[in-house]
Design a protein around this motif. Structure first.
Motif, PDB file in Angstrom:
ATOM      1  N   ASP A  11     -12.633   3.118   2.255  1.00 41.77           N
ATOM      2  CA  ASP A  11     -11.232   2.729   2.099  1.00 41.77           C
ATOM      3  C   ASP A  11     -10.366   3.979   2.001  1.00 41.77           C
ATOM      4  O   ASP A  11     -10.604   4.853   1.172  1.00 41.77           O
ATOM      5  CB  ASP A  11     -11.057   1.883   0.832  1.00 41.77           C
ATOM      6  CG  ASP A  11      -9.634   1.383   0.672  1.00 41.77           C
ATOM      7  OD1 ASP A  11      -9.172   0.633   1.548  1.00 41.77           O
ATOM      8  OD2 ASP A  11      -8.972   1.756  -0.325  1.00 41.77           O
ATOM      9  N   GLY A  12      -9.362   4.069   2.883  1.00 41.97           N
ATOM     10  CA  GLY A  12      -8.473   5.229   2.867  1.00 41.97           C
ATOM     11  C   GLY A  12      -8.818   6.281   3.900  1.00 41.97           C
ATOM     12  O   GLY A  12      -8.112   7.294   4.013  1.00 41.97           O
ATOM     13  N   ALA A  41      -2.154   0.588   8.943  1.00 42.29           N
ATOM     14  CA  ALA A  41      -3.337   0.248   8.164  1.00 42.29           C
ATOM     15  C   ALA A  41      -4.065  -0.884   8.875  1.00 42.29           C
ATOM     16  O   ALA A  41      -3.447  -1.857   9.311  1.00 42.29           O
ATOM     17  CB  ALA A  41      -2.933  -0.175   6.753  1.00 42.29           C
ATOM     18  N   ASP A  45       0.855  -1.196   0.000  1.00 44.50           N
ATOM     19  CA  ASP A  45       0.000   0.000   0.000  1.00 44.50           C
ATOM     20  C   ASP A  45       0.888   1.243   0.000  1.00 44.50           C
ATOM     21  O   ASP A  45       1.433   1.631   1.038  1.00 44.50           O
ATOM     22  CB  ASP A  45      -0.915  -0.018   1.228  1.00 44.50           C
ATOM     23  CG  ASP A  45      -2.068   0.962   1.114  1.00 44.50           C
ATOM     24  OD1 ASP A  45      -1.916   1.971   0.399  1.00 44.50           O
ATOM     25  OD2 ASP A  45      -3.123   0.724   1.733  1.00 44.50           O
ATOM     26  N   LYS A  46       1.037   1.848  -1.159  1.00 44.04           N
ATOM     27  CA  LYS A  46       1.926   3.017  -1.287  1.00 44.04           C
ATOM     28  C   LYS A  46       1.431   4.204  -0.474  1.00 44.04           C
ATOM     29  O   LYS A  46       2.210   5.124  -0.132  1.00 44.04           O
ATOM     30  CB  LYS A  46       2.072   3.413  -2.753  1.00 44.04           C
ATOM     31  CG  LYS A  46       0.807   3.931  -3.402  1.00 44.04           C
ATOM     32  CD  LYS A  46       1.057   4.351  -4.845  1.00 44.04           C
ATOM     33  CE  LYS A  46      -0.210   4.921  -5.473  1.00 44.04           C
ATOM     34  NZ  LYS A  46       0.006   5.351  -6.866  1.00 44.04           N
ATOM     35  N   ARG A  47       0.149   4.200  -0.105  1.00 45.17           N
ATOM     36  CA  ARG A  47      -0.402   5.303   0.685  1.00 45.17           C
ATOM     37  C   ARG A  47       0.300   5.432   2.034  1.00 45.17           C
ATOM     38  O   ARG A  47       0.471   6.546   2.548  1.00 45.17           O
ATOM     39  CB  ARG A  47      -1.909   5.113   0.882  1.00 45.17           C
ATOM     40  CG  ARG A  47      -2.715   5.171  -0.408  1.00 45.17           C
ATOM     41  CD  ARG A  47      -4.187   4.859  -0.193  1.00 45.17           C
ATOM     42  NE  ARG A  47      -4.406   3.509   0.308  1.00 45.17           N
ATOM     43  CZ  ARG A  47      -5.612   2.975   0.505  1.00 45.17           C
ATOM     44  NH1 ARG A  47      -6.696   3.684   0.242  1.00 45.17           N
ATOM     45  NH2 ARG A  47      -5.739   1.742   0.957  1.00 45.17           N
ATOM     46  N   HIS A 102     -10.105  11.978   4.948  1.00 41.44           N
ATOM     47  CA  HIS A 102      -9.766  10.971   3.942  1.00 41.44           C
ATOM     48  C   HIS A 102      -8.320  11.147   3.507  1.00 41.44           C
ATOM     49  O   HIS A 102      -7.795  12.260   3.447  1.00 41.44           O
ATOM     50  CB  HIS A 102     -10.689  11.039   2.724  1.00 41.44           C
ATOM     51  CG  HIS A 102     -10.608   9.812   1.870  1.00 41.44           C
ATOM     52  ND1 HIS A 102      -9.708   9.690   0.838  1.00 41.44           N
ATOM     53  CD2 HIS A 102     -11.266   8.635   1.934  1.00 41.44           C
ATOM     54  CE1 HIS A 102      -9.838   8.485   0.290  1.00 41.44           C
ATOM     55  NE2 HIS A 102     -10.784   7.826   0.931  1.00 41.44           N
ATOM     56  N   TYR A 103      -7.684  10.027   3.216  1.00 41.46           N
ATOM     57  CA  TYR A 103      -6.275  10.001   2.806  1.00 41.46           C
ATOM     58  C   TYR A 103      -5.975  11.028   1.703  1.00 41.46           C
ATOM     59  O   TYR A 103      -4.983  11.761   1.774  1.00 41.46           O
ATOM     60  CB  TYR A 103      -5.910   8.586   2.343  1.00 41.46           C
ATOM     61  CG  TYR A 103      -4.857   8.514   1.276  1.00 41.46           C
ATOM     62  CD1 TYR A 103      -3.509   8.618   1.596  1.00 41.46           C
ATOM     63  CD2 TYR A 103      -5.215   8.367  -0.069  1.00 41.46           C
ATOM     64  CE1 TYR A 103      -2.546   8.577   0.595  1.00 41.46           C
ATOM     65  CE2 TYR A 103      -4.262   8.322  -1.058  1.00 41.46           C
ATOM     66  CZ  TYR A 103      -2.926   8.426  -0.721  1.00 41.46           C
ATOM     67  OH  TYR A 103      -1.982   8.397  -1.698  1.00 41.46           O
ATOM     68  N   LYS A 104      -6.822  11.091   0.675  1.00 41.98           N
ATOM     69  CA  LYS A 104      -6.576  11.996  -0.465  1.00 41.98           C
ATOM     70  C   LYS A 104      -6.557  13.450  -0.014  1.00 41.98           C
ATOM     71  O   LYS A 104      -5.755  14.253  -0.504  1.00 41.98           O
ATOM     72  CB  LYS A 104      -7.641  11.786  -1.544  1.00 41.98           C
ATOM     73  CG  LYS A 104      -7.489  10.486  -2.308  1.00 41.98           C
ATOM     74  CD  LYS A 104      -8.545  10.361  -3.397  1.00 41.98           C
ATOM     75  CE  LYS A 104      -8.374   9.056  -4.168  1.00 41.98           C
ATOM     76  NZ  LYS A 104      -9.441   8.891  -5.199  1.00 41.98           N
ATOM     77  N   ILE A 158      -3.284  14.145   1.958  1.00 45.91           N
ATOM     78  CA  ILE A 158      -2.158  14.312   1.028  1.00 45.91           C
ATOM     79  C   ILE A 158      -2.244  15.660   0.322  1.00 45.91           C
ATOM     80  O   ILE A 158      -1.237  16.367   0.155  1.00 45.91           O
ATOM     81  CB  ILE A 158      -2.137  13.163  -0.016  1.00 45.91           C
ATOM     82  CG1 ILE A 158      -1.866  11.820   0.668  1.00 45.91           C
ATOM     83  CG2 ILE A 158      -1.095  13.437  -1.103  1.00 45.91           C
ATOM     84  CD1 ILE A 158      -0.536  11.698   1.363  1.00 45.91           C
ATOM     85  N   GLU A 209       3.436   7.400   1.483  1.00 48.60           N
ATOM     86  CA  GLU A 209       3.149   8.805   1.195  1.00 48.60           C
ATOM     87  C   GLU A 209       2.784   9.551   2.474  1.00 48.60           C
ATOM     88  O   GLU A 209       3.197  10.704   2.681  1.00 48.60           O
ATOM     89  CB  GLU A 209       2.018   8.898   0.167  1.00 48.60           C
ATOM     90  CG  GLU A 209       2.450   8.411  -1.217  1.00 48.60           C
ATOM     91  CD  GLU A 209       1.288   8.306  -2.192  1.00 48.60           C
ATOM     92  OE1 GLU A 209       0.123   8.405  -1.752  1.00 48.60           O
ATOM     93  OE2 GLU A 209       1.548   8.124  -3.395  1.00 48.60           O
ATOM     94  N   LEU A 210       2.045   8.878   3.355  1.00 49.60           N
ATOM     95  CA  LEU A 210       1.709   9.486   4.650  1.00 49.60           C
ATOM     96  C   LEU A 210       2.952   9.645   5.517  1.00 49.60           C
ATOM     97  O   LEU A 210       3.129  10.672   6.186  1.00 49.60           O
ATOM     98  CB  LEU A 210       0.673   8.630   5.385  1.00 49.60           C
ATOM     99  CG  LEU A 210      -0.751   8.645   4.806  1.00 49.60           C
ATOM    100  CD1 LEU A 210      -1.605   7.550   5.442  1.00 49.60           C
ATOM    101  CD2 LEU A 210      -1.401  10.008   5.019  1.00 49.60           C
TER     102      LEU A 210
END
Length: 339
Positions: free
Chosen positions: A329-330, A268, A46-48, A299-301, A304, A51-52
C-alpha cells in the motif's frame, strides 16, 4: 466489490448513502421508502494524493473508489419474507462488506417500526434475521450432503450450524487454517465483515457503552456520528465520521492503493491485498499485463522524504521488480512493457 448499508427502516440509511456517494436516493419518513437497492460510488479519502500533488504539481488527482449499496430496511420475520425480507436479504448476499447502521437518536417525528428507541434490541433483530437465513441455507446444504457425513465440509457445516443456533455470527467462528474455503460458495450473511455505525443526536447516547462492548466482542469497528449538523464542531466530527466509514469499509474489503504519477494526473488504483506487480498491471490496462517487462517502484514515504523521483533514485530508494513482487500500500509504480 460492494459495501451494503443495512438496518431497520427509518434509521438514516438512505441519508448516509446519499452523503457517502453524493447521490440523491429517496429518503422519507416512512418504512420501506427504499424498495429496490440504490447503487453509488464513493471516493476513498487519501491525503497522500494531495501531498504528492504539492510536489509534482499535476493537473488533477483521481482517488480510488468503491461501490456502496443502500439496502431496504429489514424487520422481524424478514427471513420468512416479512416486509419483502427475502428479497432484501438476497441483496445483502451480493455485498462483500456490511455497514450495519443503528438508530441512536430520539425524534418523535421519525417513526420507529418497533415503537421506541432501543439500539441493543435493534442490532439483535438484524443479527437474528441474518442468522436465521444462514441456518436455512446451511440446513438445505446439509440435506443434500447427508450421505457424505464424514466429509470435511459437512463436519464443518454442522459445527457452524450449532454455532449459529447459539445466536452467534459466523464471522467470530474459530475457523482453522483454510476452512472458510469449504463454505465460500454458500455466501453466508453473518460471515461477512461488518462495520457498525451509530446515528446519534446531541442529547442521548442510549447505552453506547453496551453497543461498544458488543462490537468489541465481535472484533468489529464502530463509528459514532450524527447526520444532523447544528454547529461547526459537529460538522467537523461528521466529516471525520463519514471519512472513517469509507476508509474502514475499504480496509474491510481487503483493498489497498498504489499510485501512478505524472504531470497530467496522480491516480490511486484499488487492488486486493497480496496482489503481485503482474496482477496490478492489468488493473490499469490489459496491454500492460500482456507486455509486462518489469515495474519501477518508489514507495510514497520515500518520494515525500526526498521530494522527487530523481533524488529518491540517488538515495537508492527506487528499485526494479518482476512479476511476482507483492505490491505494498502506497507504492508508486511505473510499469515497463512491450507495446
Amino acid at each position: 466489490m460492494k459495501c451494503g448499508i443495512i438496518g431497520l427502516p427509518n434509521i438514516g440509511k438512505s441519508t448516509l448513502f446519499n452523503l457517502i456517494s453524493n447521490s440523491k436516493a429517496l429518503s422519507k419518513n416512512f418504512p420501506f421508502c427504499t424498495i429496490e437497492p440504490n447503487y453509488g460510488i464513493t471516493k476513498i479519502p487519501d491525503k497522500r494524493l494531495y501531498e504528492l500533488k504539492t510536489l509534482i504539481n499535476s493537473n488533477k488527482i483521481v482517488p480510488s473508489k468503491i461501490k456502496i449499496v443502500d439496502i431496504a430496511g429489514l424487520i422481524k420475520g424478514s427471513h420468512k419474507g416479512e416486509g419483502l425480507g427475502n428479497k432484501f436479504l438476497s441483496h445483502i448476499r451480493e455485498t462483500n462488506v456490511i455497514i450495519h447502521m443503528i438508530r441512536c437518536f430520539n425524534d418523535i417525528r421519525v417513526l420507529h417500526v418497533e415503537g421506541g428507541i432501543n439500539p441493543i434490541r435493534d442490532k439483535e433483530i438484524i443479527d437474528i434475521e441474518l442468522q436465521f437465513k444462514d441456518l436455512e441455507t446451511i440446513e438445505k446444504r446439509l440435506e443434500k450432503t447427508y450421505k457424505n457425513k464424514k466429509s470435511i465440509s459437512t463436519i464443518l457445516l454442522q459445527k457452524v450450524f450449532s454455532f449459529l443456533k447459539e445466536g452467534k455470527n459466523i464471522r467470530i467462528f474459530p475457523f482453522k487454517n483454510n476452512e472458510k474455503k469449504y463454505i465460500e460458495d454458500l455466501q453466508l450473511l453473518t460471515i461477512k465483515p461488518v462495520l457498525y455505525v451509530c446515528n446519534i443526536d446531541d442529547k442521548n447516547d442510549f447505552n453506547l457503552k453496551n453497543i461498544k462492548e458488543m462490537v468489541k466482542k465481535e472484533k468489529s469497528t464502530l463509528v459514532v456520528l450524527s447526520l444532523k449538523i447544528k454547529s461547526y464542531d459537529q460538522k467537523k466530527n461528521y466529516i471525520s465520521g463519514i471519512d472513517k466509514i469509507i476508509k474502514e469499509s475499504y480496509k474491510l474489503l481487503n483493498l489497498q492503493s498504489f499510485f501512478t504519477i505524472g504531470k497530467e494526473e496522480i491516480r490511486a488504483w484499488s487492488i486486493p491485498n497480496h496482489y503481485t506487480a503482474y496482477q496490478a498491471s492489468s488493473v490499469i490496462h490489459t496491454d500492460l499485463k500482456k507486455g509486462f517487462i518489469c515495474a519501477e517502484i518508489i514507495h510514497y514515504k520515500d518520494f515525500i522524504k526526498y521530494g522527487s523521483k530523481e533524488k529518491a533514485k540517488k538515495a537508492g530508494k527506487t528499485f526494479l521488480v518482476g512479476k511476482n513482487y507483492l505490491i505494498k500500500d502506497g507504492d508508486i509504480i511505473h510499469f515497463r512493457f512491450n507495446q
